[in-house]
Motif scaffolding. Structure first.
Motif, short mmCIF file in Angstrom:
data_model
loop_
_atom_site.label_atom_id
_atom_site.label_comp_id
_atom_site.label_asym_id
_atom_site.label_seq_id
_atom_site.Cartn_x
_atom_site.Cartn_y
_atom_site.Cartn_z
N THR A 1 44.60 71.62 -38.67
CA THR A 1 45.63 71.29 -39.65
C THR A 1 46.91 72.05 -39.38
O THR A 1 48.01 71.51 -39.54
N TYR B 1 37.81 75.17 -47.05
CA TYR B 1 37.93 73.80 -46.54
C TYR B 1 36.74 72.93 -46.93
O TYR B 1 36.76 71.72 -46.75
N TRP C 1 41.67 67.72 -45.95
CA TRP C 1 42.63 68.27 -44.99
C TRP C 1 44.05 68.04 -45.48
O TRP C 1 44.95 68.86 -45.19
N ASP D 1 39.93 66.68 -39.80
CA ASP D 1 41.32 67.09 -39.93
C ASP D 1 42.17 65.87 -39.58
O ASP D 1 41.63 64.75 -39.49
#
Length: 336
Positions: free
Chosen positions: A79, A167, A172, A319
């Protein structure tokens, strides 16, 4: 599935606005929170520093726009790259079939190479001396997963301002927004999310959905399976394309967290009893063959109808890069 699951692995700012000061001084917690959020937005929009970022491990002041970022979370590195943040080094995992030969995830390894990102340390073994040697002005890490560094938050913070994110419970896209604010790359974060949303919408319009509902799972043979819940990044992409998720029988779960639910091999036929399609996460066609040959699953609708789909090795951690890979794979599978 191969052993990739073990190798792979989830704001506020200061303001001088008098209205914010009045709200904070009132002692009203809701007003204080609103004023803090407004301050964060104001600073992000005007590009002012310092900024105080609220994250899972606390509040961190970032005194100026960072130019040398290190990532102790290989999951978050993708990211950071997607929003064009100046990440100079990242933790690497063990080399496997989901990484390049340095231990970087294959979906963004080429981007990292092009930008000169170095291996911060290998095998996700935290190396504080290696971090300190790079003299970073921002450290980004995780509170969850095999790359978590929350136990070393104080030591990391002594080196440079440190932000730790979860996460596992965040998309994302949400992570990109937070990291965009922390790094001064808000516009890049917004642009990359908008680009992905457009791809998702265009693909949803173009594909023909199979019979519903569906299940996304990580299949581990005699060790059972890990089913992805509606809050997982994988499921969010599927539902964004119009797929309907089957509800897993939570009463049969052997373990449960927000994004995944574990089931034993014996309970897997019940889990898949209503699913018309089984999407195998972090899997190849070879894994599909193993799944469909499992005698316990012989009567599963997805097996009898031949609707077991491998989502590719990069689908384990989502991501911008792996998410794009996944959407494009589903477009090819159901596009005509």
């Amino acid at each position: 599935m191969t052993g990739v699951a073990a190798a792979a692995l989830a704001l506020t700012a200061c303001s001088s606005d008098p209205a914010d000061a009045d709200a904070t001084a009132s002692g009203d917690p809701a007003a204080t929170a609103d004023a803090t959020d407004a301050a964060a937005t104001d600073d992000a929009e005007t590009g002012t520093w310092p900024r105080t970022i609220t994250h899972e491990a606390g509040d961190t002041e970032v005194p100026e726009e960072p130019l040398t970022i290190v990532s102790t979370s290989i999951t978050l590195t993708g990211t950071l790259l997607a929003i064009d943040a100046p990440v100079v080094a990242s933790a690497a995992t063990s080399v496997s079939d989901i990484t390049d030969d340095q231990g970087f995830f294959s979906q963004w390894a080429d981007v990292a190479t092009e930008r000169g990102v170095e291996v911060l340390y290998p095998d996700l073994e935290l190396d504080l001396e290696a971090i300190e040697a790079l003299e970073p002005d921002l450290i980004v890490g995780s509170t969850v997963g095999a790359d978590a560094t929350v136990d070393s938050y104080d030591q990391l913070s002594a080196i440079a301002p440190t932000i730790l994110l979860d996460y596992g419970s965040s998309s994302w896209e949400d992570l990109a927004a937070t990291l965009g604010e922390a790094t001064g790359h808000e516009a890049d974060a917004t642009a990359v999310v908008e680009e992905f949303d457009a791809l998702l919408a265009d693909t949803a319009d173009a594909i023909t959905l199979p019979e519903q509902p569906v299940t996304a799972l990580s299949y581990n043979g005699p060790d059972g399976a890990r089913v992805f819940t509606a809050t997982s990044p994988q499921a969010r992409i599927l539902t964004g394309l119009g797929f309907e998720l089957a509800e897993p029988p939570l009463e049969l779960a052997s373990a449960e967290r927000s994004d995944v639910v574990d089931f034993t091999a014996e309970n897997l036929p019940t889990v898949l009893a209503d699913s018309q399609v089984a999407f195998l996460v972090s899997a190849t066609d070879e894994d599909v063959a193993t799944f469909t040959a499992d005698p316990l699953l012989a009567n599963a609708p997805s097996v009898t109808s031949g609707n077991v789909v491998a989502l590719g090795l990069t689908s384990f951690r989502i991501d911008y890069y792996s998410g794009t890979d996944l959407v494009e794979l589903l477009a090819q599978t159901y596009g005509g």
